[in-house]
Design an enzyme around this catalytic site. Structure first.
Site, PDB file in Angstrom:
ATOM      1  N   ASP A   1      32.479  55.873  38.706  1.00  0.00           N
ATOM      2  CA  ASP A   1      32.241  55.873  40.059  1.00  0.00           C
ATOM      3  C   ASP A   1      31.054  55.079  40.848  1.00  0.00           C
ATOM      4  O   ASP A   1      30.094  55.638  39.792  1.00  0.00           O
ATOM      5  CB  ASP A   1      31.769  57.780  40.666  1.00  0.00           C
ATOM      6  CG  ASP A   1      31.772  57.250  41.763  1.00  0.00           C
ATOM      7  OD1 ASP A   1      32.668  56.744  42.934  1.00  0.00           O
ATOM      8  OD2 ASP A   1      31.297  58.554  42.682  1.00  0.00           O
TER       9      ASP A   1
ATOM     10  N   HIS B   1      24.730  47.976  36.115  1.00  0.00           N
ATOM     11  CA  HIS B   1      24.780  49.656  36.136  1.00  0.00           C
ATOM     12  C   HIS B   1      26.349  50.215  35.285  1.00  0.00           C
ATOM     13  O   HIS B   1      26.030  51.213  34.374  1.00  0.00           O
ATOM     14  CB  HIS B   1      24.698  50.131  37.239  1.00  0.00           C
ATOM     15  CG  HIS B   1      25.705  48.975  38.617  1.00  0.00           C
ATOM     16  ND1 HIS B   1      25.747  48.007  38.637  1.00  0.00           N
ATOM     17  CD2 HIS B   1      26.372  49.896  39.427  1.00  0.00           C
ATOM     18  CE1 HIS B   1      26.168  47.613  39.486  1.00  0.00           C
ATOM     19  NE2 HIS B   1      26.991  49.019  40.224  1.00  0.00           N
ATOM     20  N   ARG B   2      27.249  49.159  35.777  1.00  0.00           N
ATOM     21  CA  ARG B   2      28.682  49.910  34.685  1.00  0.00           C
ATOM     22  C   ARG B   2      28.601  49.421  33.549  1.00  0.00           C
ATOM     23  O   ARG B   2      28.998  50.267  32.543  1.00  0.00           O
ATOM     24  CB  ARG B   2      29.080  49.492  35.443  1.00  0.00           C
ATOM     25  CG  ARG B   2      31.135  49.633  35.625  1.00  0.00           C
ATOM     26  CD  ARG B   2      31.389  49.315  36.115  1.00  0.00           C
ATOM     27  NE  ARG B   2      31.528  48.545  37.559  1.00  0.00           N
ATOM     28  CZ  ARG B   2      30.879  48.748  38.788  1.00  0.00           C
ATOM     29  NH1 ARG B   2      31.366  49.246  39.590  1.00  0.00           N
ATOM     30  NH2 ARG B   2      31.349  47.009  38.822  1.00  0.00           N
TER      31      ARG B   2
ATOM     32  N   GLY C   1      31.455  43.583  46.339  1.00  0.00           N
ATOM     33  CA  GLY C   1      30.670  44.566  47.081  1.00  0.00           C
ATOM     34  C   GLY C   1      29.345  43.567  47.638  1.00  0.00           C
ATOM     35  O   GLY C   1      29.453  42.898  48.531  1.00  0.00           O
TER      36      GLY C   1
ATOM     37  N   LYS D   1      26.697  39.334  34.610  1.00  0.00           N
ATOM     38  CA  LYS D   1      26.466  40.864  34.994  1.00  0.00           C
ATOM     39  C   LYS D   1      26.831  42.048  34.471  1.00  0.00           C
ATOM     40  O   LYS D   1      26.289  43.176  34.641  1.00  0.00           O
ATOM     41  CB  LYS D   1      27.158  40.190  36.479  1.00  0.00           C
ATOM     42  CG  LYS D   1      27.579  42.012  37.020  1.00  0.00           C
ATOM     43  CD  LYS D   1      28.443  42.009  38.586  1.00  0.00           C
ATOM     44  CE  LYS D   1      27.986  43.046  39.083  1.00  0.00           C
ATOM     45  NZ  LYS D   1      28.740  43.357  39.937  1.00  0.00           N
TER      46      LYS D   1
ATOM     47  N   ASP E   1      27.591  42.653  46.365  1.00  0.00           N
ATOM     48  CA  ASP E   1      26.320  41.848  45.029  1.00  0.00           C
ATOM     49  C   ASP E   1      25.660  40.290  45.604  1.00  0.00           C
ATOM     50  O   ASP E   1      24.803  39.917  45.291  1.00  0.00           O
ATOM     51  CB  ASP E   1      27.411  41.362  44.013  1.00  0.00           C
ATOM     52  CG  ASP E   1      28.194  41.578  42.980  1.00  0.00           C
ATOM     53  OD1 ASP E   1      27.232  43.231  42.944  1.00  0.00           O
ATOM     54  OD2 ASP E   1      28.855  41.313  42.139  1.00  0.00           O
TER      55      ASP E   1
ATOM     56  N   ALA F   1      42.012  45.163  39.072  1.00  0.00           N
ATOM     57  CA  ALA F   1      42.620  44.660  37.898  1.00  0.00           C
ATOM     58  C   ALA F   1      41.610  43.749  37.175  1.00  0.00           C
ATOM     59  O   ALA F   1      41.392  43.927  35.593  1.00  0.00           O
ATOM     60  CB  ALA F   1      44.060  43.039  37.842  1.00  0.00           C
ATOM     61  N   GLY F   2      40.636  43.383  37.637  1.00  0.00           N
ATOM     62  CA  GLY F   2      39.268  42.991  37.590  1.00  0.00           C
ATOM     63  C   GLY F   2      38.041  43.896  36.537  1.00  0.00           C
ATOM     64  O   GLY F   2      37.802  43.316  35.557  1.00  0.00           O
ATOM     65  N   LYS F   3      38.207  45.108  37.145  1.00  0.00           N
ATOM     66  CA  LYS F   3      37.462  46.083  36.682  1.00  0.00           C
ATOM     67  C   LYS F   3      37.971  46.342  35.610  1.00  0.00           C
ATOM     68  O   LYS F   3      37.213  46.727  34.498  1.00  0.00           O
ATOM     69  CB  LYS F   3      37.838  47.487  37.528  1.00  0.00           C
ATOM     70  CG  LYS F   3      36.375  48.043  37.542  1.00  0.00           C
ATOM     71  CD  LYS F   3      36.145  49.585  38.925  1.00  0.00           C
ATOM     72  CE  LYS F   3      35.332  49.695  38.932  1.00  0.00           C
ATOM     73  NZ  LYS F   3      35.165  50.843  40.012  1.00  0.00           N
TER      74      LYS F   3
HETATM   75  P1  IMP Z   1      33.589  52.864  43.379  1.00  0.00           P
HETATM   76  O1  IMP Z   1      32.956  52.855  42.462  1.00  0.00           O
HETATM   77  O2  IMP Z   1      35.272  51.866  42.626  1.00  0.00           O
HETATM   78  O3  IMP Z   1      33.533  53.547  44.267  1.00  0.00           O
HETATM   79  O4  IMP Z   1      32.486  51.688  44.404  1.00  0.00           O
HETATM   80  C1  IMP Z   1      31.023  52.159  45.095  1.00  0.00           C
HETATM   81  C2  IMP Z   1      31.780  51.110  45.931  1.00  0.00           C
HETATM   82  O5  IMP Z   1      29.987  50.688  45.396  1.00  0.00           O
HETATM   83  C3  IMP Z   1      32.129  49.982  45.893  1.00  0.00           C
HETATM   84  O6  IMP Z   1      33.173  49.215  46.484  1.00  0.00           O
HETATM   85  C4  IMP Z   1      31.163  48.348  46.236  1.00  0.00           C
HETATM   86  O7  IMP Z   1      31.098  48.165  47.353  1.00  0.00           O
HETATM   87  C5  IMP Z   1      29.899  49.438  45.506  1.00  0.00           C
HETATM   88  N1  IMP Z   1      29.519  48.464  44.295  1.00  0.00           N
HETATM   89  C6  IMP Z   1      29.130  49.539  43.482  1.00  0.00           C
HETATM   90  N2  IMP Z   1      28.772  48.315  42.338  1.00  0.00           N
HETATM   91  C7  IMP Z   1      28.644  47.435  42.235  1.00  0.00           C
HETATM   92  C8  IMP Z   1      28.539  46.006  42.461  1.00  0.00           C
HETATM   93  O8  IMP Z   1      28.301  45.704  40.583  1.00  0.00           O
HETATM   94  N3  IMP Z   1      28.281  45.298  42.762  1.00  0.00           N
HETATM   95  C9  IMP Z   1      28.816  45.598  43.907  1.00  0.00           C
HETATM   96  N4  IMP Z   1      29.027  46.449  44.916  1.00  0.00           N
HETATM   97  C10 IMP Z   1      29.560  47.532  44.045  1.00  0.00           C
END
Ligand code: IMP
Length: 196
Positions: free
Chosen positions: A70, A179-180, A152, A174, A154, A11-13
């Site tokens: 991803d 990156h996202r 993650g 953030k 962070d 939900a956060g994403k």
């Molecule tokens: P996915 O893209 O949801 O498969 O996530 C990949 C993994 O990379 C996450 O579960 C985190 O462990 C790490 N990750 C990706 N983006 C971030 C971020 O913005 N902050 C911290 N960890 C991240």
């Protein structure tokens, strides 16, 4: 293109991505809003391929534009690990962080550089097209955790650009630089310049 599925059950994403692409679409759905279960194996060693596979499968299944991402963390001193396996590097965030810090034990600050990478795929079934956007954030892996926000890795990722650890930033701060956030900014520019 009025409807879009954001291919996540987080939900956060979902909120984060929806706020970033607001204006580009009228109705937003997450996988939690749709009753059918669609499973996608994210088993490619390439982020872009995993993101495209997910966006295409979900877009085609529901007949709507679909966005999937991803991402991962790459640490140079570890030969790029955890990389595409970032989410499976330990059973939860605490274990993933302690494994990472353990593997970096004895490595000095100047060799602890790392990069977060994000690939965001947009599949449009009506056009049978899938577009991929990339964003990255460079920084360093600290020696201990700082801050309690985010998720993650962070708390151990220091950004020289911001002079803070990512877990010390608000979600809004953030989102702008992550990156996202950067990959989605590229997607937004593309939506803005593409005829509907
Ligand atoms: P996915 O893209 O949801 O498969 O996530 C990949 C993994 O990379 C996450 O579960 C985190 O462990 C790490 N990750 C990706 N983006 C971030 C971020 O913005 N902050 C911290 N960890 C991240």
């Amino acid at each position: 293109m009025k409807d879009i599925i954001i291919a996540t059950t987080n939900a956060g994403k979902f909120r984060e991505i929806r706020s970033l692409i607001a204006g580009g679409f009228e109705r937003f759905y997450s996988l939690l809003d749709l009753h059918d279960q669609v499973t996608v194996d994210e088993n490619s060693p390439f982020y872009a391929e995993n993101a495209m596979k997910k966006a295409r499968k979900i877009g085609e299944h529901f007949g709507m534009a679909a966005l999937a991402d991803d991402s991962g963390l790459e640490v140079k001193a570890l030969g790029g690990r955890p990389g595409v396996h970032s989410s499976r590097y330990g059973k939860d965030d605490a274990h993933r962080i302690s494994r990472l810090l353990g593997e970096l034990e004895g490595i000095p600050w100047e060799e602890r550089n790392a990069v977060f990478k994000a690939y965001v795929a947009l599949h449009i079934p009506q056009k049978d097209r899938c577009y991929v956007f990339y964003g990255e954030l460079k920084g360093y892996i600290g020696f201990e955790e700082h801050g309690t926000n985010g998720f993650g890795y962070d708390p151990v990722f220091y950004s020289p650009e911001l002079d803070r650890y990512l877990a010390e930033l608000s979600t809004e701060e953030k989102n702008i630089l992550s990156h996202r956030g950067r990959a989605i900014a590229a997607l937004k520019r593309f939506i803005g310049t593409t005829p509907k």
